[in-house]
Design a protein around this motif. Structure first.
Motif, PDB file in Angstrom:
ATOM      1  N   MET A   1       0.862  -1.184   0.000  1.00  0.00           N
ATOM      2  CA  MET A   1       0.000   0.000   0.000  1.00  0.00           C
ATOM      3  C   MET A   1       0.898   1.232   0.000  1.00  0.00           C
ATOM      4  N   THR A   2       0.486   2.229  -0.709  1.00  0.00           N
ATOM      5  CA  THR A   2       1.211   3.488  -0.621  1.00  0.00           C
ATOM      6  C   THR A   2       0.471   4.369   0.360  1.00  0.00           C
ATOM      7  N   GLU A 282      -2.145  -2.640  -3.418  1.00  0.00           N
ATOM      8  CA  GLU A 282      -1.632  -3.594  -4.413  1.00  0.00           C
ATOM      9  C   GLU A 282      -2.462  -4.868  -4.573  1.00  0.00           C
ATOM     10  N   HIS A 315       5.522   1.659  -7.350  1.00  0.00           N
ATOM     11  CA  HIS A 315       5.467   1.032  -6.020  1.00  0.00           C
ATOM     12  C   HIS A 315       4.447  -0.122  -6.030  1.00  0.00           C
ATOM     13  N   GLU A 316       3.241   0.160  -6.507  1.00  0.00           N
ATOM     14  CA  GLU A 316       2.192  -0.865  -6.461  1.00  0.00           C
ATOM     15  C   GLU A 316       2.502  -2.041  -7.381  1.00  0.00           C
ATOM     16  N   HIS A 319       4.859  -4.512  -5.999  1.00  0.00           N
ATOM     17  CA  HIS A 319       4.205  -5.434  -5.057  1.00  0.00           C
ATOM     18  C   HIS A 319       3.655  -6.680  -5.750  1.00  0.00           C
ATOM     19  N   GLU A 338       6.625  -3.097   2.466  1.00  0.00           N
ATOM     20  CA  GLU A 338       6.434  -1.715   2.046  1.00  0.00           C
ATOM     21  C   GLU A 338       7.738  -1.016   1.712  1.00  0.00           C
ATOM     22  N   ALA A 341       8.906  -2.187  -1.701  1.00  0.00           N
ATOM     23  CA  ALA A 341       8.131  -1.610  -2.807  1.00  0.00           C
ATOM     24  C   ALA A 341       8.488  -0.139  -3.009  1.00  0.00           C
ATOM     25  N   TYR A 399       8.577   2.581   6.177  1.00  0.00           N
ATOM     26  CA  TYR A 399       8.766   2.735   4.733  1.00  0.00           C
ATOM     27  C   TYR A 399      10.109   3.404   4.456  1.00  0.00           C
TER      28      TYR A 399
END
Ligand code: ZN
Length: 878
Positions: A1-2, A282, A315-316, A319, A338, A341, A399
């Motif tokens: 997840m962002t 994600e 990022h997603e 994942h 996280e 990613a 993160y």
């Protein structure tokens, strides 16, 4: 997840769990009876408040047992049937905490295969977690957000990340609507006004990665993926999907190249959700995004939004391999999920878009998090997690520290070796689960070095090292020592690390480097004769702070742009701020250092100056503020000359990125009349004709024009927010509404937060903007205490724990009040003490710094604002 900046945090997030952990055995599912396959049928009409469903679960009993457990929270189980190969077995259920259902069978069963069938009904959630409904422009939609433990709110399941099984979803919706899940549809039928889509069975997935979207959705094809791909929007927004559709394939292919395997799932949908807490999530093959990130107006391309879109997408998508294909065994490795990613997202963004200079932007994240990691409330980023209650309370630290540490180790063992280790890990655990130790093992193996042991220092213990370099007794020798970095006046237990270090130094006019592993309290190095300076952290890849002798610091500052890379200059600025808090340099020297950096030619180095200036404003005494404003104008004047107020044709992207932030700092902290007036004119033009100004400046000029704006402007912002055609513009106007400074308009904005047509996740857009000055912080804090129940009543409990952030700033009195307020049992939610500890650290640091350095800084600001010729060379510690 962002996760973007926390809903409430003015500064960053951090933590220290003051809650006794629950007994793991009470909250975790057993492994005596586990599912091997689950099909779920749902009948979803988001115009209704409730829905019905049925699920069929294939079970395997591994031991003889009479009980087993699964999850269903707030779901009414209408009919439940347990079947062995010989026929039905009666069962009863009881419900415990967190939706933990204990099923007790009439008789003991032997190991083997069983079936569980449940019919159920439930109401949709309305706070943007779980399976929830929402409305936009007269249409109703259902979306899901299941991480961490909300799948159990939607249907009965085994809701833990290590239960990875194939799922088969069947979704019925009103016949003109569309249903989307993780896989391609296999069959679609229409009957009695309902359209039923049978989706293909998924590859093994944990429940938290399932996703559903239904309603009058619009679809835009994503070309060039190798699998079917679409951007999914609500009605009327598909014309905003172009940028996302064009940017996805290059990112996916860059990731396929890095991981050496094709995208693992059978299709890829990117879903823009209007009501959404996170940045993006994600879900395998069905990634959900906050609409303001995914959707962009093609007529108003904004560099900062484009960068955010690319970074979050990268990022997603990373994942899909790291997180989805290989999933953490348990939530104690969420930090790795996280931070990997984030690290990978940064890497791919930089690779595809070198013009973004993203490696400089991401460095600022790593440098920023070191301030938080220095505070007593920090904690190790990997630690036992017994409950999913406050899983995300540590995310800011996890993160950013995680990705900084991964970058440091990638640098240490080499990027190709690192990649080899990562891919061996993915291959070994594909479709299954793994732990951080499994990754370290592969990195050890690939590199022939003891990565595991070094990692432990940074991952399993809190805080960060301070590396001090001093001249040795022999010519050319230097002594390196390490201890825990702490801010002045803070007592914390010392710790030790094994730190990979590359020293960069100048000797006889030549720049050279030397690498070493500082794995003892003290080590001597020989750098040869005539060393004029040493920068102890080449390219700022090391996760540590450093000091060097003051004479050397002067030479280093003088060498500046000629010898130091932009990353090293950003590191120098951040390190100076840390040394100020540690009491190693004084306030006036710090101001002088920042001022000297104002002439830096690299826009993103200039950008890294802006945050310290904003932080300084919080602690500068009111009577010193004219001097401070003059100082800010003086410091940023060369930057303004270089960047200009308006975009030049064909300018470097980094310049367009920095301009809005620079103008914001000049007009606000610097009280620059010229920039303020420019902002007002531009805001007026934007209100009249949005296409008439640079889209990158819109958000900033709306905020600046609001500072002394009147009621008419306030009303205009409100009308424009409510009628905004794009999510990004709506968000800009809401930020603007929080930026008015006339007391009656602040009050009106806060009133609007609770009475206006805002989504729950928008409550904090307005208040965060208001927290930009001390009067606003005081006002929003008072408002929060008066409306605590109304606010927390509209948001998921997970976010209510962030309420102490309303007390940030530099006011001991407010902090004291907050401590009393949150001690009241009526104002307590799980995880809140952690946030309060962090806010306490932030305020204490600020207050101590003001007491210690306020006078020296005020004197410097007075003297220099009277005579701007009184410059001394930068970085001259006393
Ligand atoms: Zn993520």
């Amino acid at each position: 997840m962002t996760r973007l900046v926390s809903a409430l945090a003015y500064l960053c997030l951090a933590t220290l769990s003051l809650f006794a952990p629950a007994n793991a055995a009470d909250t975790r599912l057993g492994r005596d009876v586990v599912p091997t396959f689950q099909s779920i049928s749902l009948r979803l009409d988001a115009d209704s408040t409730s829905y019905t469903g049925a699920t069929h679960i294939e079970l395997k009993a591994t031991v003889a047992t009479q009980t087993f457990r699964f999850h269903a929270r707030g779901v009414t189980l209408d009919k439940i049937r347990f079947t062995s190969s010989k026929g039905p077995v009666q069962l009863t259920t009881t419900t415990g905490d967190k939706g933990l259902i204990t099923a007790t069978l009439q008789r003991k069963i032997t190991p083997g295969a069983y079936k569980l069938d449940i019919e159920f009904h439930d109401t949709f959630n309305t706070d943007a977690v779980g399976l929830y409904r929402m409305e936009k422009d007269g249409h109703a939609y259902a979306f899901t957000q299941f991480e961490a433990d909300y799948a159990r709110d939607a249907f009965p399941c085994w809701d833990e990340p290590s239960i990875k099984i194939p799922y088969q979803l069947t979704i019925s919706v009103p016949k003109d609507e569309i249903a989307i899940a993780n896989t391609l549809p296999e069959k679609e039928t229409v009957k009695d006004g309902w359209k039923t889509t049978v989706f293909k069975t998924t590859r093994p997935l944990p429940s938290y990665l399932l996703a559903i979207a239904t309603g009058d959705l619009e679809l835009v094809d994503i070309p060039g993926l190798g699998v079917p791909g679409r951007v999914v929007t609500v009605t009327g927004q598909s014309q905003l999907a172009k940028a996302a559709a064009e940017n996805t394939a290059p990112i996916l292919h860059a990731l396929e190249a890095y991981f050496g395997t094709p995208y693992p799932y059978d299709k890829l949908d990117l879903i823009a959700v209007p009501e959404y807490w996170a940045g993006a999530m994600e879900n395998a093959g069905a990634i959900t995004f906050s609409d303001r990130i995914l959707l962009q107006d093609p007529a108003a391309q904004n560099v900062n939004q484009m960068r955010l879109l690319v970074m979050v997408t990268a990022h997603e998508l990373s994942h899909m391999w790291f997180g989805d294909l290989v999933t953490m065994e348990w939530w104690d490795d969420l930090w790795l999920n996280e931070s990997f990613a984030d690290w990978m997202g940064d890497k791919i963004t930089h690779e595809l878009h070198p013009e973004y200079a993203w490696n400089l932007t991401s460095l600022q994240d790593s440098q920023r998090i070191m301030f938080q990691d220095a505070q007593p409330s920090t904690r190790a980023i990997r630690q036992p997690i017994d409950s999913t209650d406050n899983l995300f309370e540590n995310v800011g630290l996890a993160y950013n520290k995680g990705k900084a540490v991964l970058s440091m180790f990638e640098r240490w063992i080499g990027p190709e070796t690192f990649q080899k280790g990562v891919n061996a890990y993915l291959k070994a655990h594909a479709w299954g689960n793994a732990t951080a130790d499994d990754l370290w093992k592969e990195l050890d193996h690939a590199s022939g070095k003891n990565v595991s042991q070094l990692m432990a220092g940074f991952i399993e213990q809190p805080g960060l090292p301070l590396v001090a370099l001093e001249s040795g007794s022999e010519p050319g020798t230097f002594i390196l020592t390490q201890r825990r970095f702490t801010n002045l006046g803070v007592d914390q237990p010392n710790l030790s690390w094994k730190i990979p270090i590359t020293l960069k130094f100048e000797h006889d006019g030549k720049v050279d480097t030397q690498s070493l592993l500082l794995d003892t309290p003290e080590q001597t190095v020989n750098l040869g004769a005539n060393v004029s300076w040493v920068y102890p952290n080449q390219d700022a890849y090391g996760y540590f702070r450093w000091t060097i002798p003051s004479e050397m610091l002067k030479s280093l500052a003088a060498a500046g742009v000629r010898s130091l890379t932009p990353r090293e200059r950003i590191g120098l600025i951040s390190n100076s701020g840390a040394l100020l808090l540690a009491g190693a340099i004084h306030g006036d020297d710090y101001l002088r250092t920042l001022e000297a950096m104002g002439g830096d030619p690299e826009p993103l180095v200039l950008s890294s100056l802006l945050e310290p200036l904003q932080n300084l404003k919080v602690m500068i005494p009111a009577d010193a503020s004219p001097g401070f404003a003059a100082y800010v104008r003086r410091t940023l004047a060369p930057a303004l000359d270089r960047v200009g107020m308006s975009a030049a044709p064909g300018e470097a992207e980094a310049i367009s990125v920095v301009r809005p932030r620079l103008l914001g700092a000049l007009a606000d902290e610097g009280q620059d009349a010229k920039v303020q007036s420019f902002a007002k004119t531009e805001a007026k033009r934007f209100l009249e004709d949005p296409a008439s100004i640079d889209p990158a400046l819109a958000g900033t000029v709306l905020i600046l024009a609001a500072h002394d704006g009147d009621r008419a402007l306030f009303d205009a912002y409100r009308v424009h927010a409510e009628g905004a055609k794009t999510p990004a513009v709506r968000s800009q106007y809401l930020n603007g509404l929080g930026s008015f400074r006339k007391p009656e308009l602040r009050a009106a904005a806060l009133e609007y937060v609770l009475s206006g047509p805002l989504r729950p996740n928008e409550i904090f857009t307005v208040t965060r903007a208001m927290g930009n000055d001390e009067a606003g912080r005081e006002e929003t804090y008072r408002w929060m205490t008066e409306h605590y129940e109304a606010i927390t009543g509209r948001i998921p409990a997970e976010f209510a724990s962030f309420m102490p952030f309303f007390a940030t700033g530099c006011s001991e009195e407010r902090l004291q009040h907050a401590r009393t307020f949150f001690a009241d049992p009526k104002h307590q939610v799980s995880g809140q003490d952690v946030q309060l500890a962090e806010v306490t650290d932030q305020v204490n640091d600020c207050v101590r710094l003001r007491e210690r350095e306020g006078e020296a800084m005020t004197a410097y600001l007075d003297a220099t604002s009277r005579s701007s010729s009184a410059h001394r060379p930068a970085g001259s510690p006393r």
